[in-house]
Design a protein around this motif. Sequence first.
Motif: not given
Ligand code: SF4
Length: 68
Positions: A27-29, A31, A42, A47-48, A50, A52-53
């Motif tokens: 997670c880049p943020l 979160a 979470v 969390c946006v 994205c 990635k997780c």
């Molecule tokens: S979707 Fe996952 S990786 Fe992306 S911001 Fe939310 S918790 Fe982090």
Amino acid sequence: MSTGKVKKRAVIDKSHCVACGCCVKACPLGALSVRFGVYAHVEYDRCVGCGKCAKECPASVIEIKEEE
Ligand code: SF4
Ligand code: SF4
């Protein structure tokens, strides 16, 4: 008129999470965190959605869901 954009966020199936921590690193943020060494949590304010997780989770228990 539509009031807002759709927000995406990660939703974790905690009962099947193996607490490996892969999502935390992905997670880049920042979160995500692993709670009590048992499941990932979470922070929805961060969390946006994205995704990635979800890609990194070896147990495939993270789903990206949309909400209004
Ligand atoms: S979707 Fe996952 S990786 Fe992306 S911001 Fe939310 S918790 Fe982090
Ligand atoms: S990557 Fe998946 S199994 Fe590992 S801690 Fe995160 S949600 Fe749980």
